[in-house]
Design a protein around this motif. Structure first.
Motif, PDB file in Angstrom:
ATOM      1  N   ASN A 194       0.850  -1.191   0.000  1.00  0.00           N
ATOM      2  CA  ASN A 194       0.000   0.000   0.000  1.00  0.00           C
ATOM      3  C   ASN A 194       0.884   1.238   0.000  1.00  0.00           C
ATOM      4  O   ASN A 194       2.025   1.198   0.490  1.00  0.00           O
ATOM      5  CB  ASN A 194      -0.909   0.029   1.217  1.00  0.00           C
ATOM      6  CG  ASN A 194      -2.012  -1.022   1.185  1.00  0.00           C
ATOM      7  OD1 ASN A 194      -2.816  -1.100   2.088  1.00  0.00           O
ATOM      8  ND2 ASN A 194      -2.051  -1.852   0.148  1.00  0.00           N
ATOM      9  N   THR A 195       0.356   2.331  -0.524  1.00  0.00           N
ATOM     10  CA  THR A 195       1.094   3.592  -0.536  1.00  0.00           C
ATOM     11  C   THR A 195       0.207   4.708  -0.014  1.00  0.00           C
ATOM     12  O   THR A 195      -0.901   4.922  -0.523  1.00  0.00           O
ATOM     13  CB  THR A 195       1.572   3.963  -1.950  1.00  0.00           C
ATOM     14  OG1 THR A 195       2.387   2.912  -2.460  1.00  0.00           O
ATOM     15  CG2 THR A 195       2.378   5.255  -1.924  1.00  0.00           C
ATOM     16  N   LEU A 196       0.684   5.394   1.012  1.00  0.00           N
ATOM     17  CA  LEU A 196       0.000   6.585   1.531  1.00  0.00           C
ATOM     18  C   LEU A 196       0.799   7.788   1.051  1.00  0.00           C
ATOM     19  O   LEU A 196       2.001   7.886   1.318  1.00  0.00           O
ATOM     20  CB  LEU A 196      -0.049   6.555   3.059  1.00  0.00           C
ATOM     21  CG  LEU A 196      -0.792   7.721   3.721  1.00  0.00           C
ATOM     22  CD1 LEU A 196      -2.273   7.668   3.396  1.00  0.00           C
ATOM     23  CD2 LEU A 196      -0.583   7.699   5.233  1.00  0.00           C
ATOM     24  N   SER A 197       0.153   8.693   0.335  1.00  0.00           N
ATOM     25  CA  SER A 197       0.879   9.824  -0.234  1.00  0.00           C
ATOM     26  C   SER A 197       0.143  11.135   0.022  1.00  0.00           C
ATOM     27  O   SER A 197      -1.087  11.179   0.016  1.00  0.00           O
ATOM     28  CB  SER A 197       1.092   9.628  -1.739  1.00  0.00           C
ATOM     29  OG  SER A 197      -0.143   9.466  -2.402  1.00  0.00           O
ATOM     30  N   THR A 198       0.919  12.188   0.242  1.00  0.00           N
ATOM     31  CA  THR A 198       0.369  13.525   0.426  1.00  0.00           C
ATOM     32  C   THR A 198       0.888  14.433  -0.677  1.00  0.00           C
ATOM     33  O   THR A 198       2.026  14.311  -1.114  1.00  0.00           O
ATOM     34  CB  THR A 198       0.773  14.119   1.782  1.00  0.00           C
ATOM     35  OG1 THR A 198       2.211  14.106   1.882  1.00  0.00           O
ATOM     36  CG2 THR A 198       0.170  13.333   2.933  1.00  0.00           C
ATOM     37  N   GLU A 199       0.033  15.342  -1.117  1.00  0.00           N
ATOM     38  CA  GLU A 199       0.442  16.382  -2.052  1.00  0.00           C
ATOM     39  C   GLU A 199       0.931  17.580  -1.245  1.00  0.00           C
ATOM     40  O   GLU A 199       0.897  17.578  -0.011  1.00  0.00           O
ATOM     41  CB  GLU A 199      -0.739  16.783  -2.945  1.00  0.00           C
ATOM     42  CG  GLU A 199      -1.314  15.650  -3.781  1.00  0.00           C
ATOM     43  CD  GLU A 199      -0.356  15.152  -4.842  1.00  0.00           C
ATOM     44  OE1 GLU A 199       0.539  15.935  -5.247  1.00  0.00           O
ATOM     45  OE2 GLU A 199      -0.496  13.995  -5.274  1.00  0.00           O
ATOM     46  N   LYS A 200       1.370  18.634  -1.930  1.00  0.00           N
ATOM     47  CA  LYS A 200       1.647  19.887  -1.236  1.00  0.00           C
ATOM     48  C   LYS A 200       0.375  20.346  -0.533  1.00  0.00           C
ATOM     49  O   LYS A 200      -0.722  20.230  -1.079  1.00  0.00           O
ATOM     50  CB  LYS A 200       2.103  20.956  -2.219  1.00  0.00           C
ATOM     51  CG  LYS A 200       3.516  20.787  -2.750  1.00  0.00           C
ATOM     52  CD  LYS A 200       3.882  21.957  -3.651  1.00  0.00           C
ATOM     53  CE  LYS A 200       5.315  21.878  -4.127  1.00  0.00           C
ATOM     54  NZ  LYS A 200       5.668  23.037  -4.984  1.00  0.00           N
ATOM     55  N   GLY A 201       0.516  20.863   0.680  1.00  0.00           N
ATOM     56  CA  GLY A 201      -0.649  21.343   1.422  1.00  0.00           C
ATOM     57  C   GLY A 201      -1.421  20.247   2.128  1.00  0.00           C
ATOM     58  O   GLY A 201      -2.557  20.460   2.551  1.00  0.00           O
ATOM     59  N   GLU A 202      -0.816  19.063   2.277  1.00  0.00           N
ATOM     60  CA  GLU A 202      -1.502  17.955   2.949  1.00  0.00           C
ATOM     61  C   GLU A 202      -0.580  17.301   3.980  1.00  0.00           C
ATOM     62  O   GLU A 202       0.636  17.330   3.855  1.00  0.00           O
ATOM     63  CB  GLU A 202      -1.938  16.894   1.933  1.00  0.00           C
ATOM     64  CG  GLU A 202      -2.934  17.373   0.899  1.00  0.00           C
ATOM     65  CD  GLU A 202      -3.316  16.290  -0.100  1.00  0.00           C
ATOM     66  OE1 GLU A 202      -4.323  16.465  -0.805  1.00  0.00           O
ATOM     67  OE2 GLU A 202      -2.598  15.257  -0.175  1.00  0.00           O
ATOM     68  N   GLN A 203      -1.188  16.695   4.993  1.00  0.00           N
ATOM     69  CA  GLN A 203      -0.481  15.863   5.958  1.00  0.00           C
ATOM     70  C   GLN A 203      -1.455  14.795   6.435  1.00  0.00           C
ATOM     71  O   GLN A 203      -2.674  14.958   6.328  1.00  0.00           O
ATOM     72  CB  GLN A 203       0.030  16.694   7.149  1.00  0.00           C
ATOM     73  CG  GLN A 203      -1.067  17.328   7.975  1.00  0.00           C
ATOM     74  CD  GLN A 203      -0.525  18.121   9.160  1.00  0.00           C
ATOM     75  OE1 GLN A 203       0.649  18.432   9.242  1.00  0.00           O
ATOM     76  NE2 GLN A 203      -1.411  18.456  10.095  1.00  0.00           N
ATOM     77  N   TYR A 204      -0.917  13.685   6.989  1.00  0.00           N
ATOM     78  CA  TYR A 204      -1.830  12.631   7.436  1.00  0.00           C
ATOM     79  C   TYR A 204      -1.137  11.708   8.430  1.00  0.00           C
ATOM     80  O   TYR A 204       0.094  11.753   8.582  1.00  0.00           O
ATOM     81  CB  TYR A 204      -2.351  11.808   6.248  1.00  0.00           C
ATOM     82  CG  TYR A 204      -3.782  11.357   6.447  1.00  0.00           C
ATOM     83  CD1 TYR A 204      -4.828  12.253   6.266  1.00  0.00           C
ATOM     84  CD2 TYR A 204      -4.082  10.056   6.841  1.00  0.00           C
ATOM     85  CE1 TYR A 204      -6.138  11.869   6.465  1.00  0.00           C
ATOM     86  CE2 TYR A 204      -5.393   9.650   7.044  1.00  0.00           C
ATOM     87  CZ  TYR A 204      -6.420  10.562   6.851  1.00  0.00           C
ATOM     88  OH  TYR A 204      -7.722  10.175   7.067  1.00  0.00           O
ATOM     89  N   GLN A 205      -1.963  10.885   9.114  1.00  0.00           N
ATOM     90  CA  GLN A 205      -1.445   9.933  10.095  1.00  0.00           C
ATOM     91  C   GLN A 205      -1.935   8.537   9.752  1.00  0.00           C
ATOM     92  O   GLN A 205      -3.052   8.350   9.269  1.00  0.00           O
ATOM     93  CB  GLN A 205      -1.933  10.281  11.507  1.00  0.00           C
ATOM     94  CG  GLN A 205      -1.525  11.651  11.999  1.00  0.00           C
ATOM     95  CD  GLN A 205      -2.121  11.946  13.357  1.00  0.00           C
ATOM     96  OE1 GLN A 205      -2.249  11.059  14.199  1.00  0.00           O
ATOM     97  NE2 GLN A 205      -2.503  13.193  13.575  1.00  0.00           N
ATOM     98  N   VAL A 206      -1.091   7.537  10.025  1.00  0.00           N
ATOM     99  CA  VAL A 206      -1.471   6.147   9.790  1.00  0.00           C
ATOM    100  C   VAL A 206      -0.925   5.280  10.922  1.00  0.00           C
ATOM    101  O   VAL A 206       0.167   5.527  11.447  1.00  0.00           O
ATOM    102  CB  VAL A 206      -0.937   5.643   8.424  1.00  0.00           C
ATOM    103  CG1 VAL A 206       0.580   5.759   8.339  1.00  0.00           C
ATOM    104  CG2 VAL A 206      -1.384   4.205   8.158  1.00  0.00           C
ATOM    105  N   ARG A 207      -1.717   4.285  11.308  1.00  0.00           N
ATOM    106  CA  ARG A 207      -1.245   3.267  12.245  1.00  0.00           C
ATOM    107  C   ARG A 207      -1.088   1.984  11.455  1.00  0.00           C
ATOM    108  O   ARG A 207      -2.064   1.415  10.968  1.00  0.00           O
ATOM    109  CB  ARG A 207      -2.227   3.070  13.399  1.00  0.00           C
ATOM    110  CG  ARG A 207      -1.644   2.192  14.516  1.00  0.00           C
ATOM    111  CD  ARG A 207      -2.600   2.065  15.680  1.00  0.00           C
ATOM    112  NE  ARG A 207      -3.696   1.173  15.373  1.00  0.00           N
ATOM    113  CZ  ARG A 207      -4.842   1.131  16.052  1.00  0.00           C
ATOM    114  NH1 ARG A 207      -5.050   1.981  17.040  1.00  0.00           N
ATOM    115  NH2 ARG A 207      -5.793   0.267  15.732  1.00  0.00           N
ATOM    116  N   LEU A 208       0.157   1.539  11.334  1.00  0.00           N
ATOM    117  CA  LEU A 208       0.485   0.376  10.513  1.00  0.00           C
ATOM    118  C   LEU A 208       0.036  -0.922  11.186  1.00  0.00           C
ATOM    119  O   LEU A 208      -0.324  -0.924  12.369  1.00  0.00           O
ATOM    120  CB  LEU A 208       1.987   0.356  10.235  1.00  0.00           C
ATOM    121  CG  LEU A 208       2.526   1.578   9.473  1.00  0.00           C
ATOM    122  CD1 LEU A 208       4.032   1.480   9.309  1.00  0.00           C
ATOM    123  CD2 LEU A 208       1.842   1.721   8.117  1.00  0.00           C
TER     124      LEU A 208
END
Length: 402
Positions: A194-208
């Motif tokens: 899987n791939t979690l990706s952010t563009e400019k102006g984005e952030q995110y959190q993930v629990r693996l």
């Protein structure tokens, strides 16, 4: 001039406001914050102003000239906050700079005071930027790409189950975090990346799947398997910047691969800054131990700086600076304007143009909230140097002050 409530109360309200900004409050805490907001008109004004300082300007009110660093220092002194060993493991105990930032916002409203001016008298001789094209800060969003190629835009996805991959259930929690959980009927025959990706102006959190938590900064991507249960090591690939809180598992080392290095850990907290457009890769250790490229061992409070030439240097640093982005702050410590503006460009999704390349070498310092509009951040820079900024569309043009 309004007075702050007592230290204990103020600290609690700061925690609640910070939790609200980061979507970390449970139902009980949300009700507690709502009760405080509705208990007095002044409280509602403070809360709204922390969320959006521009709301005061729309009512014909402006702040007095504010030194952000001074406000942060006052907030820190007011809290008399001491870090405890459990600060990195208890969700309700905030990181120092996050908490200071929230209380500093209260200080800016409460102790400096508000100046009420007529609209005809709003000419501010210290203003360094005409806000004709205001640009808002980034937000929590990312794209999840499953192994079968399916893409899920997380900001628009409904909370709850998003996908099921070979016995791994992927859900979006109420606080917005992406969560992987192994189901009772887990299969290992078809695990995918899987791939979690952010563009400019984005952030995110993930629990693996192993319980490791990852905060992904703007313009970054993280690749990982949908389960680690059948792997000798827990390997992920990072492009950009991320903060890791690695779940302990001595039998299965956690490995972060970037374009230039491999970081091996057993269980620790660290930040990796590995943007392709930067000249160096930084790995900053907050807790535990990590090994860089199989040989260099970092200690807590140290940062490894790897140049594209391959040279590696170890420095003692203030770790709070490295994770300031995660805690809602920009902290610039004697860094070049180019490096600082690269951070601005990623978070506000803008392009940067320099009228003179020599301006890139200017050094800047200080701290300011990542939730401020871009004009406030640029004014903060402009007050510290002989530079001016203009906004045209989503391009920031930097030139020497005329």
């Amino acid at each position: 001039m309004m007075e702050l409530p007592n230290t204990g109360t103020n600290g609690r309200i700061a925690d609640l406001i910070t939790g609200y900004l980061f979507n970390e409050l449970n139902d009980s805490e949300l009700k507690e914050l709502e009760k405080w907001i509705n208990s007095a008109a002044e409280n509602k004004m403070i809360f709204e102003s922390v969320l959006d300082a521009s709301s005061l300007e729309k009512q014909g009110r402006i702040y007095a000239s504010i030194n952000v660093n001074s406000a942060l220092i006052k907030a820190k002194q007011h809290l008399k906050f001491v870090k405890h060993p459990e600060i990195n493991t208890d969700r309700k105990v905030k990181q120092l700079w996050t908490r200071i930032a929230a209380v500093a916002s209260l200080f800016l409203i409460c102790t400096i005071g508000l100046y009420y001016l007529n609209k005809t008298g709003l000419a501010d001789t210290s203003a360094l930027l005409v806000k004709q094209n205001e640009i808002k800060a980034g937000s929590n969003n990312a794209t999840l790409t499953l192994g079968n190629g399916k893409k899920i835009i997380l900001s628009t996805a409904v909370n709850g189950k998003l996908a099921h991959d070979a016995g791994v259930v992927i859900t979006k929690a109420a606080d917005g975090m992406l969560v992987y959980e192994i189901s009772a009927h887990n299969r290992q025959d078809n695990l995918q990346t899987n791939t979690l990706s952010t563009e400019k102006g984005e952030q995110y959190q993930v629990r693996l799947p192993d319980g490791t938590k990852v905060w992904l900064n703007a313009a970054s991507s993280l690749k990982y398997p949908s389960s680690f249960s059948q792997t000798k090591e827990r390997r992920v690939e990072l492009n950009g910047e991320a903060y890791f809180e690695v779940a302990k598992d001595k039998a299965h080392p956690f490995v972060v691969s970037t374009a230039q290095q491999s970081i091996e850990v057993l269980g620790t907290h660290f930040n990796v800054n590995s943007y392709i457009d930067e000249e160096i890769t930084k790995t900053t250790l907050l807790e535990g131990a990590v090994k860089i490229n199989g040989s260099v061992l970092l200690k807590p409070g140290e940062e490894a700086v790897l140049a594209k030439s391959g040279s590696l240097a170890i420095h003692s640093v203030d770790t709070e600076n490295a994770v300031a982005w995660k805690n809602g702050l920009f902290i610039f410590e004697d860094e070049t304007l180019k490096t600082a503006m690269n951070k601005i460009a990623r978070w506000y999704n803008v392009e940067i143009q320099y009228q003179d390349d020599n301006l890139k070498l200017l050094t800047v310092g200080g701290s300011i909230s990542r939730f401020d509009k871009v004009s406030e951040v640029l004014n903060f820079f402009g007050k510290a140097g002989n530079i001016q900024f203009d906004i045209k569309g989503r391009t920031i043009i930097i030139s020497s002050k005329k």
